[in-house]
Scaffold this motif. Structure first.
Motif, PDB file in Angstrom:
ATOM      1  N   CYS A   1       0.766   5.174   3.775  1.00  0.00           N
ATOM      2  CA  CYS A   1       0.967   3.986   2.949  1.00  0.00           C
ATOM      3  C   CYS A   1       2.237   4.149   2.126  1.00  0.00           C
ATOM      4  N   ASN A   2       3.230   3.339   2.426  1.00  0.00           N
ATOM      5  CA  ASN A   2       4.482   3.373   1.680  1.00  0.00           C
ATOM      6  C   ASN A   2       5.015   1.955   1.551  1.00  0.00           C
ATOM      7  N   ASP A   3       6.295   1.813   1.242  1.00  0.00           N
ATOM      8  CA  ASP A   3       6.825   0.475   0.987  1.00  0.00           C
ATOM      9  C   ASP A   3       7.037  -0.347   2.251  1.00  0.00           C
ATOM     10  N   THR A   4       6.655   0.171   3.418  1.00  0.00           N
ATOM     11  CA  THR A   4       6.673  -0.635   4.641  1.00  0.00           C
ATOM     12  C   THR A   4       5.256  -0.983   5.097  1.00  0.00           C
ATOM     13  N   THR A   5       4.252  -0.590   4.307  1.00  0.00           N
ATOM     14  CA  THR A   5       2.858  -0.742   4.734  1.00  0.00           C
ATOM     15  C   THR A   5       2.204  -1.986   4.154  1.00  0.00           C
ATOM     16  N   CYS A   6       1.445  -2.680   5.007  1.00  0.00           N
ATOM     17  CA  CYS A   6       0.603  -3.794   4.585  1.00  0.00           C
ATOM     18  C   CYS A   6      -0.839  -3.446   4.928  1.00  0.00           C
ATOM     19  N   VAL A   7      -1.737  -3.648   3.988  1.00  0.00           N
ATOM     20  CA  VAL A   7      -3.166  -3.426   4.219  1.00  0.00           C
ATOM     21  C   VAL A   7      -3.878  -4.754   4.037  1.00  0.00           C
ATOM     22  N   ILE A   8      -4.593  -5.203   5.077  1.00  0.00           N
ATOM     23  CA  ILE A   8      -5.330  -6.456   4.972  1.00  0.00           C
ATOM     24  C   ILE A   8      -6.773  -6.237   5.405  1.00  0.00           C
ATOM     25  N   THR A   9      -7.682  -6.841   4.668  1.00  0.00           N
ATOM     26  CA  THR A   9      -9.103  -6.713   4.984  1.00  0.00           C
ATOM     27  C   THR A   9      -9.592  -8.006   5.617  1.00  0.00           C
ATOM     28  N   LEU A  10     -10.194  -7.883   6.810  1.00  0.00           N
ATOM     29  CA  LEU A  10     -10.630  -9.056   7.565  1.00  0.00           C
ATOM     30  C   LEU A  10     -12.094  -8.981   7.975  1.00  0.00           C
ATOM     31  N   SER A  11     -12.806  -7.930   7.588  1.00  0.00           N
ATOM     32  CA  SER A  11     -14.181  -7.781   8.069  1.00  0.00           C
ATOM     33  C   SER A  11     -15.125  -8.795   7.438  1.00  0.00           C
TER      34      SER A  11
ATOM     35  N   ALA B   1      -9.915  -0.776  -2.583  1.00  0.00           N
ATOM     36  CA  ALA B   1      -9.763   0.247  -3.617  1.00  0.00           C
ATOM     37  C   ALA B   1      -8.779   1.317  -3.181  1.00  0.00           C
ATOM     38  N   LEU B   2      -8.881   1.733  -1.924  1.00  0.00           N
ATOM     39  CA  LEU B   2      -7.960   2.733  -1.396  1.00  0.00           C
ATOM     40  C   LEU B   2      -6.533   2.181  -1.374  1.00  0.00           C
ATOM     41  N   ALA B   3      -6.401   0.925  -0.960  1.00  0.00           N
ATOM     42  CA  ALA B   3      -5.070   0.310  -0.896  1.00  0.00           C
ATOM     43  C   ALA B   3      -4.445   0.184  -2.283  1.00  0.00           C
ATOM     44  N   LEU B   4      -5.264  -0.164  -3.280  1.00  0.00           N
ATOM     45  CA  LEU B   4      -4.746  -0.316  -4.642  1.00  0.00           C
ATOM     46  C   LEU B   4      -4.270   1.012  -5.221  1.00  0.00           C
ATOM     47  N   ARG B   5      -4.843   2.103  -4.754  1.00  0.00           N
ATOM     48  CA  ARG B   5      -4.412   3.421  -5.232  1.00  0.00           C
ATOM     49  C   ARG B   5      -3.210   3.949  -4.451  1.00  0.00           C
ATOM     50  N   SER B   6      -2.757   3.187  -3.482  1.00  0.00           N
ATOM     51  CA  SER B   6      -1.657   3.619  -2.624  1.00  0.00           C
ATOM     52  C   SER B   6      -0.362   2.908  -2.998  1.00  0.00           C
ATOM     53  N   ASN B   7       0.697   3.213  -2.241  1.00  0.00           N
ATOM     54  CA  ASN B   7       2.001   2.562  -2.436  1.00  0.00           C
ATOM     55  C   ASN B   7       2.223   1.413  -1.467  1.00  0.00           C
ATOM     56  N   ALA B   8       1.143   0.865  -0.923  1.00  0.00           N
ATOM     57  CA  ALA B   8       1.275  -0.229   0.044  1.00  0.00           C
ATOM     58  C   ALA B   8       2.091  -1.378  -0.551  1.00  0.00           C
ATOM     59  N   ARG B   9       2.975  -1.931   0.268  1.00  0.00           N
ATOM     60  CA  ARG B   9       3.847  -3.026  -0.180  1.00  0.00           C
ATOM     61  C   ARG B   9       3.063  -4.331  -0.343  1.00  0.00           C
ATOM     62  N   TYR B  10       2.105  -4.550   0.531  1.00  0.00           N
ATOM     63  CA  TYR B  10       1.365  -5.813   0.539  1.00  0.00           C
ATOM     64  C   TYR B  10      -0.109  -5.501   0.760  1.00  0.00           C
ATOM     65  N   ILE B  11      -0.990  -6.144  -0.032  1.00  0.00           N
ATOM     66  CA  ILE B  11      -2.429  -6.012   0.129  1.00  0.00           C
ATOM     67  C   ILE B  11      -3.002  -7.426   0.187  1.00  0.00           C
ATOM     68  N   GLY B  12      -3.782  -7.704   1.217  1.00  0.00           N
ATOM     69  CA  GLY B  12      -4.359  -9.034   1.366  1.00  0.00           C
ATOM     70  C   GLY B  12      -5.821  -8.963   1.741  1.00  0.00           C
ATOM     71  N   ALA B  13      -6.591  -9.975   1.322  1.00  0.00           N
ATOM     72  CA  ALA B  13      -8.026  -9.987   1.594  1.00  0.00           C
ATOM     73  C   ALA B  13      -8.462 -11.375   2.032  1.00  0.00           C
ATOM     74  N   LEU B  14      -9.159 -11.407   3.169  1.00  0.00           N
ATOM     75  CA  LEU B  14      -9.719 -12.656   3.667  1.00  0.00           C
ATOM     76  C   LEU B  14     -10.893 -13.075   2.793  1.00  0.00           C
ATOM     77  N   GLY B  15     -11.072 -14.381   2.623  1.00  0.00           N
ATOM     78  CA  GLY B  15     -12.212 -14.868   1.861  1.00  0.00           C
ATOM     79  C   GLY B  15     -11.836 -15.997   0.927  1.00  0.00           C
ATOM     80  N   SER B  16     -12.817 -16.804   0.569  1.00  0.00           N
ATOM     81  CA  SER B  16     -12.598 -17.940  -0.322  1.00  0.00           C
ATOM     82  C   SER B  16     -12.301 -17.474  -1.739  1.00  0.00           C
ATOM     83  N   LYS B  17     -11.962 -18.424  -2.595  1.00  0.00           N
ATOM     84  CA  LYS B  17     -11.702 -18.093  -3.994  1.00  0.00           C
ATOM     85  C   LYS B  17     -12.950 -17.519  -4.657  1.00  0.00           C
ATOM     86  N   ALA B  18     -14.107 -18.041  -4.273  1.00  0.00           N
ATOM     87  CA  ALA B  18     -15.358 -17.528  -4.842  1.00  0.00           C
ATOM     88  C   ALA B  18     -15.589 -16.087  -4.406  1.00  0.00           C
TER      89      ALA B  18
END
Length: 332
Positions: free
Chosen positions: A240-250, A261-278
Motif C-alpha cells: 500500500c503506497n501512493d499508487t494503491t487504491c483499496v475498494i470494498t465491494l463485498s 480499517a487496514l486501508a485507513l492505517r496504510s498509505n493507500a492513495r484512494y479508499i472507497g466503499a460500496l453502499g448507500s449513505k445509510a
C-alpha cells in the motif's frame, strides 16, 4: 512500461526491434513526453507517440532503425491545409520523437535490471544521453554530471523531460508504477470492474475469503492476483503506497469493515466503499468504535464512484474507475 516489457520479451526471443520515444512537446500534443512506440522486425507494434497522426512515418523510421542500427530525431509540426497529405499533427503544436534500435540490444544488463525493478513494484529513473547512446541508472549514478539544481530535479521529478548539457542531448525517463487496485470482495460489480481496470493497465488484486466466488470461470477478465482469504490474513502480502487504491465491494461488514480499517492505517492513495449513505453511516460508527477519528474516516469515498446515475454493475464499475482516475489526475 508495457512497451518496454514487450521490447524485453522480443529481446529474450531473439527478435530485433526498435523504439520511438516522445522527447519534447510544444503547445497542444496528442501524447505526453515519455510516450513510447515499439515495433519488432516482424511488424508487431505496441504503444503510440501521436495517437495516429504521425504513426506511419514513425513506424517507417523504426523499421529503418532496425535495418541500419542507427538512431535519429524526428520533428513534427502542425499541418496546414496545403500539407494535408503529409505527416503532421492535426491537433496543433509540435513534437520531437527519438527513434532508436532496441536498447536491450546495446545495454542489456541495465535494461533487464530496469524491468526487474519495475516488476518488483519500484519506480524507475533513467538518464539517457541521446548524443552518445549512454544510459545511466539514476539510483546508481547521477551525481557529478549536472548542476545541483538539475540533479535535484532528476531525483524528484515524476515527469520525463529533455535537457541539454555541454552540447549533449539528455533525456530523463521516469517510469511510474501503474495504479495498484486492491478489490475486497468478488461481487457482481467486480466482474466488469476488472475488465475496465485491465484496459486501463491497472495492476489488480482480488481479496475474497469465499472460495466459490474466486472460480476463474466467473471472470471474463481475471484479476492479476487472487488472494483467497480474509483481508487481515492477506494484508501482509499487499503493498500500500501512493499508487494503491483499496475498494470494498463485498457489501458484508464482516469483510468490508476490517478491510477499511487496514486501508485507513496504510498509505493507500484512494479508499472507497460500496453502499448507500445509510450503510456508510453504519460503517462510520463501527470504525469510530475501533478508535478512528472522523478526519481519518473522511478518507473513504462512499458511496463509491462518481455520481453519474449508475444502475447496472457495468455502469457502477465505470463510475468507480472514473473516480479513481479523477483522484490520481486532479485530486479531490
Amino acid at each position: 512500461m508495457e512497451e518496454i516489457r514487450q521490447l524485453f520479451e522480443w529481446h529474450q526471443s531473439g527478435i530485433r526491434a526498435a523504439m520511438a520515444t516522445v522527447i519534447q512537446t510544444w503547445g497542444s500534443s496528442p501524447r505526453p513526453v515519455g510516450s513510447v512506440l515499439a515495433i519488432s522486425e516482424k511488424g508487431d507494434i505496441v504503444g503510440s507517440v501521436s495517437g495516429g497522426c504521425v504513426e506511419s512515418e514513425v513506424i517507417a523510421a523504426c523499421q529503418t532503425s532496425i535495418a541500419t542500427g542507427e538512431s535519429k530525431f524526428l520533428d513534427f509540426k502542425q499541418i496546414s491545409e496545403r500539407e494535408v497529405w503529409e505527416s503532421g499533427l492535426t491537433c496543433g503544436g509540435k513534437i520531437q520523437v527519438f527513434v532508436e534500435p532496441s536498447p536491450f540490444d546495446s545495454q542489456r544488463n541495465l535494461w533487464n535490471f530496469l524491468v526487474q525493478r519495475f516488476n518488483d513494484g519500484q519506480e524507475c529513473r533513467l538518464l539517457r544521453n541521446l548524443s552518445t547512446g549512454e544510459d545511466v541508472d539514476v539510483s546508481v549514478d547521477s551525481t557529478g554530471r549536472f548542476t545541483d539544481e538539475m540533479t535535484k530535479k532528476i531525483s524528484s521529478s515524476e515527469d520525463s523531460f529533455a535537457f541539454e548539457v555541454s552540447d549533449e542531448e539528455w533525456f530523463f525517463l521516469f517510469l511510474k508504477q501503474p495504479i495498484n487496485l486492491i478489490v475486497i470482495g468478488a461481487s457482481h460489480i467486480s466482474l466488469p470492474l476488472f475488465r475496465i481496470a485491465d484496459s486501463m493497465r491497472m495492476r489488480t488484486t482480488l481479496v475474497e475469503p469465499r472460495s466459490q466466488l474466486t472460480e476463474p470461470s466467473r471472470f471474463s477478465t481475471q484479476p492479476g492476483r487472487i488472494v483467497c482469504g480474509w483481508p487481515e490474513d492477506a494484508w501482509d502480502s499487499i503493498i500500500c503506497n501512493d499508487t494503491t487504491c483499496v475498494i470494498t465491494l463485498s457489501h458484508d461488514d464482516k469483510i468490508d469493515v476490517p478491510a477499511l480499517a487496514l486501508a485507513l492505517r496504510s498509505n493507500a492513495r484512494y479508499i472507497g466503499a460500496l453502499g448507500s449513505k445509510a450503510t456508510q453511516l453504519v460503517r462510520r460508527a463501527k470504525l469510530q468504535e475501533m478508535g478512528f477519528e472522523d478526519s481519518e474516516i473522511d478518507r473513504i469515498h462512499g458511496p463509491i464512484g462518481i455520481s453519474i446515475g449508475a444502475k447496472s454493475p457495468e455502469e457502477i464499475a465505470l463510475s468507480i474507475v472514473a473516480e479513481i482516475i479523477q483522484e490520481f489526475r486532479i485530486g479531490n
